[in-house]
Write a protein that holds these residues in place. Structure first.
Motif, PDB file in Angstrom:
ATOM      1  N   UNK A   1      13.430  -0.800 -23.333  1.00  0.00           N
ATOM      2  CA  UNK A   1      12.214  -0.016 -23.159  1.00  0.00           C
ATOM      3  C   UNK A   1      10.983  -0.882 -23.382  1.00  0.00           C
ATOM      4  N   UNK A   2       9.958  -0.646 -22.585  1.00  0.00           N
ATOM      5  CA  UNK A   2       8.672  -1.329 -22.678  1.00  0.00           C
ATOM      6  C   UNK A   2       7.595  -0.262 -22.621  1.00  0.00           C
ATOM      7  N   UNK A   3       6.698  -0.249 -23.604  1.00  0.00           N
ATOM      8  CA  UNK A   3       5.673   0.778 -23.693  1.00  0.00           C
ATOM      9  C   UNK A   3       4.326   0.135 -23.998  1.00  0.00           C
ATOM     10  N   UNK A   4       3.279   0.711 -23.439  1.00  0.00           N
ATOM     11  CA  UNK A   4       1.919   0.263 -23.705  1.00  0.00           C
ATOM     12  C   UNK A   4       0.960   1.383 -23.303  1.00  0.00           C
ATOM     13  N   UNK A   5      -0.321   1.090 -23.313  1.00  0.00           N
ATOM     14  CA  UNK A   5      -1.316   2.083 -22.943  1.00  0.00           C
ATOM     15  C   UNK A   5      -2.662   1.448 -22.662  1.00  0.00           C
ATOM     16  N   UNK A   6      -3.559   2.264 -22.078  1.00  0.00           N
ATOM     17  CA  UNK A   6      -4.900   1.775 -21.743  1.00  0.00           C
ATOM     18  C   UNK A   6      -5.900   2.868 -22.078  1.00  0.00           C
ATOM     19  N   UNK A   7      -6.963   2.473 -22.807  1.00  0.00           N
ATOM     20  CA  UNK A   7      -7.994   3.409 -23.247  1.00  0.00           C
ATOM     21  C   UNK A   7      -9.245   3.219 -22.371  1.00  0.00           C
ATOM     22  N   UNK A   8      -9.529   4.214 -21.558  1.00  0.00           N
ATOM     23  CA  UNK A   8     -10.676   4.118 -20.664  1.00  0.00           C
ATOM     24  C   UNK A   8     -11.995   4.323 -21.400  1.00  0.00           C
TER      25      UNK A   8
END
Length: 909
Positions: free
Chosen positions: A678-685
């Motif tokens: 599993x690979x997880x990340x995110x982006x905060x606009x």
């Protein structure tokens, strides 16, 4: 004839008449057969207890003619019998059931009975100890005296046939001849082999004086059940008390039938089954730091059916000692538990030149408590306890236990929970404790209250029909936790310090969910969450220019932090298969499970964040005033963006060599290459900088038919860090061609290999458990085996090997805000054993620190299987306590304390 008819008819006379009729009917149809029972005897009892010189009484032809005439007369008198039925005072208290393979003959005037050919007579008593079961080739019964005599026979090869056997209660005896009174249960037995539990006694003559007591002459006492026992204790006189004990006079031990030049003045051998009080004998040891010692001296006391307690102690010549008190309790279908209190007063020889004292004294204690409640006792209610607390230095002062010496973490938990309305509402109360024996820091959380409700649907109809509406899946729940904690150091405990470190806090969370209908392969779920944390203190920080450090001030009170979040998530599954036309690999199957969610969390934490100067250069960072609380504040950045991730499963199908087509599913083999990646990340606009969330990677798999287990985790930060302060900067490392900084990672490998078992039967079938033991006693025996593994080596497995490697790395900011520090740990654990010969096995275990390249612990053992005895040699050349021991003792639990041991300990803390 007339005299016989004029007497009153008693029960014995009626039985005689009935027996006569049966004898007449059987005498015309009886088939004589002498089956071979030697096979059964050879499998059940050792051959050296049989005698082939047994004298078998012979009834001549004249006596047989007289018997036949008597039977005929009795048959004729049946026509005129009209007397009433009365019971004789000398009759037996219970009827006798009997049978014979060959024939049985009644002598009515003499009131005697002969049973021939695999004869059996059985009488049932009020208890099992009063019941008697006799089997022999020939049984003679005299009704006038209640005497039973029995003897065996011989087959055509002049070997013993159907030797007399008597079973009474849980004891069993085989002998040459029996002379036994069924009413008084007194008797004489010759060349007797007696067995009760684990005890085997062979005596020349046994005299039974009542149902429980017997005396033996020229007896041999052993726990070995072979034809020729490996060892025995030979005594001229023995007294046996059923289910209690055996007592002997002077006894001489013998090995392989060779007497030893030593003798014991008397012997007491407990034969009581189950729980009973008694002294626990010690074992002698020699310790270079503590002196000569006696370890394990104690007493076991049965209080009642539910409680017992064990007292143990160790005494050393340098005036050190340890005391252990361990009560246990158990009530079937309700609960079970065990409590243990240990106190150490160690006094070790000082080998240091810095401290002038000759001895170093140390006092420590440890408390252990385990409690479990049967789930059926009170449905919906549970109570459990697992307590392991005490002084930080207790484990280090335990000799001969390197595993305990390296146990630096101790924790405890006492929990009570209750649920209502089929689990819709749940309440739990806990008391938790954890301590680090290296730092000596102890944290106690008391109490911890948690209340939760399952998600309920307020718009759902109680009696729904047909397809539910979308809004009926609207659900709401609640989770709340109240926590109180205080901390202190083991070496600096004070009540004032305890009050200063006391903290309390509460956390509330209200999740709101809505399960929407699937849109094709997509599952969409919106959610709303409200969280609120209550805290007991604020931390005010200020830069002190004169001392060039950060000063802190704690202010107690009630402080509240709130946070809301809104989200919408979607997930699906994608499958793909790649087939191969040639080779052993038939196909690769790849499953992808992507997830994506959009969420929004406003910044509701601006009020308790402040900018703090951390060094004289003027570098600053944002810090929270709620740091250090049990439930801290929330992030000071609004989040409005995406969280995404992907999970992978990879399988391989291989062709079996016996299948040339690859079409037979029964001959193909499926192998999982990756259980999960599993690979997880995110982006905060909404963020002004550092929009990317750290990348989290995890992988798990099992290879080689689950022989090798692999688990790994890693976190990568895409932004650079100021090396002087350890603070993240807005510079994206991707612009430099780097993926990011590794902030933490772990890798764990474990494997276990073993050879094929010699005996494929289950362990319970190979080594049956004594049915007289309770479940609690069986559990204690299992625990004893685990703690003394070298004494109970499984020779059914020729070899086995277990290995594990653990590697951990993490990076953290220094406490003085002057950079970052990298912490790395790695260790290797090995354990295993192998059979040198079918009767010799060697093994050991070790703990190796890969960081310092030092071996912190090493234990080795070698064991010898001697059927009824066991020999174990244990060596600990590396560790806090170096030791060497040799233990030789019988396997039988009744003689477990009859051991020869030599133990020496070297060194210590």
């Amino acid at each position: 004839m007339n005299k016989l008819c004029k007497c009153k008819v008693r029960l014995k006379n009626v039985l005689k008449v009935a027996f006569s009729i049966v004898a007449l009917l059987i005498s015309h149809q009886q088939t004589f057969s002498y089956p071979n029972y030697n096979f059964f005897l050879a499998k059940t009892w050792p051959a050296y207890f049989y005698r082939t010189d047994t004298i078998v009484p012979v009834i001549d032809s004249a006596t047989i003619r007289t018997l036949d005439t008597t039977v005929a007369v009795v048959k004729d008198t049946l026509r005129n019998t009209t007397d009433t039925l009365t019971l004789s005072k000398d009759s037996l208290t219970a009827p006798i059931a009997y049978h014979a393979k060959d024939s049985f003959v009644f002598l009515v005037p003499q009131k005697q009975l002969y049973l021939h050919g695999n004869a059996n007579a059985k009488t049932e008593g009020a208890t099992s100890a009063e019941s008697v079961d006799i089997t022999a080739n020939t049984i003679f019964y005299d009704n006038a005296t209640n005497i039973v005599r029995a003897w065996g026979g011989t087959d055509t090869a002049k070997k013993a046939l159907n030797l007399p056997t008597i079973i009474q209660g849980e004891s069993k005896s085989i002998m040459d001849t029996i002379s036994f009174n069924l009413k008084t249960q007194k008797g004489i037995f010759k060349n007797t082999y007696y067995n009760e539990g684990e005890i085997f006694v062979n005596a020349e003559i046994v005299k039974k004086v009542d149902k429980d007591v017997a005396f033996a002459y020229n007896g041999r006492f052993t726990t070995c059940n072979l034809d020729e026992p490996h060892f025995a204790l030979r005594a001229r006189k023995l007294k046996l008390i059923t289910n209690k004990l055996a007592v002997s006079g002077p006894a001489i031990p013998e090995f392989e039938s060779v007497p030893m030049p030593v003798a014991i003045p008397f012997g007491i051998y407990p034969m009581q089954r189950g729980r009973h009080s008694g002294v626990i004998p010690p074992q002698f040891t020699q310790n270079s730091s503590m002196g000569l010692g006696l370890e394990g001296l104690g007493y076991y006391k049965v209080i009642n059916d539910y409680w017992d307690v064990t007292f143990r102690g160790n005494l050393y010549s340098y005036f050190g000692y340890t005391v252990n008190v361990s009560p246990q309790y158990y009530k079937r279908y309700r609960y079970r538990g065990r409590f243990s209190f240990n106190y150490q007063n160690t006094r070790t020889l000082n080998e240091s030149t810095i401290i002038p004292d000759e001895f170093i004294s140390n006092k420590s204690f440890q408390v252990n408590w385990s409690h479990s409640m049967d789930s059926k006792a009170r449905p919906g209610v549970s109570f459990s306890a697992s307590v392991n607390a005490g002084s930080s230095g207790f484990n280090r002062n335990i000799p001969n236990n390197p595993y305990k010496n390296f146990q630096n973490q101790m924790s405890s938990s006492i929990a009570y929970s209750k649920s209502w309305q089929d689990g819709k509402y749940n309440l739990s109360m806990q008391a938790n404790h954890n301590q680090n024996n290296m730092t000596k820091l102890i944290n106690v959380q008391l109490p911890t209250l948690s209340f939760s409700t399952t998600t309920f649907n307020p718009f759902q109809n109680k009696e729904s029909a047909g397809t539910p509406k979308w809004y009926e899946n609207f659900g709401i729940g609640y989770n709340g936790t109240l926590l109180n904690q205080f901390s202190f150091y083991d070496t600096a405990f004070s009540f004032k310090h305890l009050l200063d470190t006391t903290q309390w806090g509460a956390q509330h969370n209200i999740p709101i969910t809505l399960a929407l209908p699937a849109l094709g392969p997509l599952m969409i779920s919106p959610s709303v969450s409200y969280s609120e944390n209550w805290m007991s203190r604020k931390i005010y920080r200020k830069w002190n220019a004169s001392e060039e450090k950060v000063d802190t001030i704690n202010k107690k009170g009630l402080y509240i932090a709130r946070q809301m979040s809104f989200g919408l998530s979607a997930n699906t599954r994608i499958f793909g298969t790649f087939n191969f036309r040639k080779g052993k690999i038939l196909a690769l199957r790849h499953e992808i499970r992507p997830t994506i969610s959009a969420s929004y969390s406003p910044n509701m934490a601006r009020s308790y964040y402040e900018e703090l100067q951390i060094d004289k250069r003027g570098n600053k960072m944002m810090v929270s005033q709620y740091d250090g609380n049990l439930f801290g504040g929330f992030s000071n950045m609004a989040f409005g963006g995406l969280n995404f991730g992907i999970d992978n499963l990879l399988e391989m199908k291989m062709r079996n060599d016996n299948d040339t087509t690859g079409l037979d599913e029964n001959l193909t083999k499926k192998i999982r290459l990756i259980d999960g990646l599993s690979i997880n990340s995110g982006y905060n606009f909404l963020a002004d900088s550092m929009q990317w969330q750290p990348i989290s990677i995890s992988m798990r798999t099992s290879l080689f038919d689950n022989k090798l287990s692999v688990t790994s985790n890693a976190t990568i930060d895409q932004y650079a860090v100021n090396p002087e302060t350890g603070i993240r900067t807005s510079q994206l490392l991707w612009s430099r061609g780097h993926l990011g900084n590794l902030t933490n990672a772990s890798l764990a490998l474990s494997t276990s290999f073993s050879s094929k078992k010699k005996d494929e039967r289950k362990d319970k079938e190979r080594v049956p458990i004594d049915p007289s033991l309770t479940m609690d006693e069986q559990q204690r025996q299992i625990e004893y085996v685990r703690q003394n593994a070298s004494e109970f080596v499984d020779f059914n497995i020729p070899w086995n090997l277990s290995a594990s490697v653990a590697v951990n790395y993490y990076r953290q900011q220094m406490a003085n805000y002057r950079g970052v520090q990298n912490i790395f740990n790695a260790s290797l654990n090995l354990s295993g054993d192998f059979s040198i010969t079918p009767k010799w096995k060697a093994g050991g275990s070790t703990y190796f620190d890969l960081k310092t390249l030092q071996m912190n612990m090493l234990t080795l053992f070698i064991s010898r299987e001697m059927h009824c005895w066991q020999l174990s040699i244990n060596v600990t050349p590396v560790g806090p306590w170096k030791s060497f021991s040799i233990v030789l003792n019988p396997k039988a639990g009744i003689l477990r304390d009859l051991r020869i041991n030599r133990t020496r300990n070297f060194g210590g803390y």
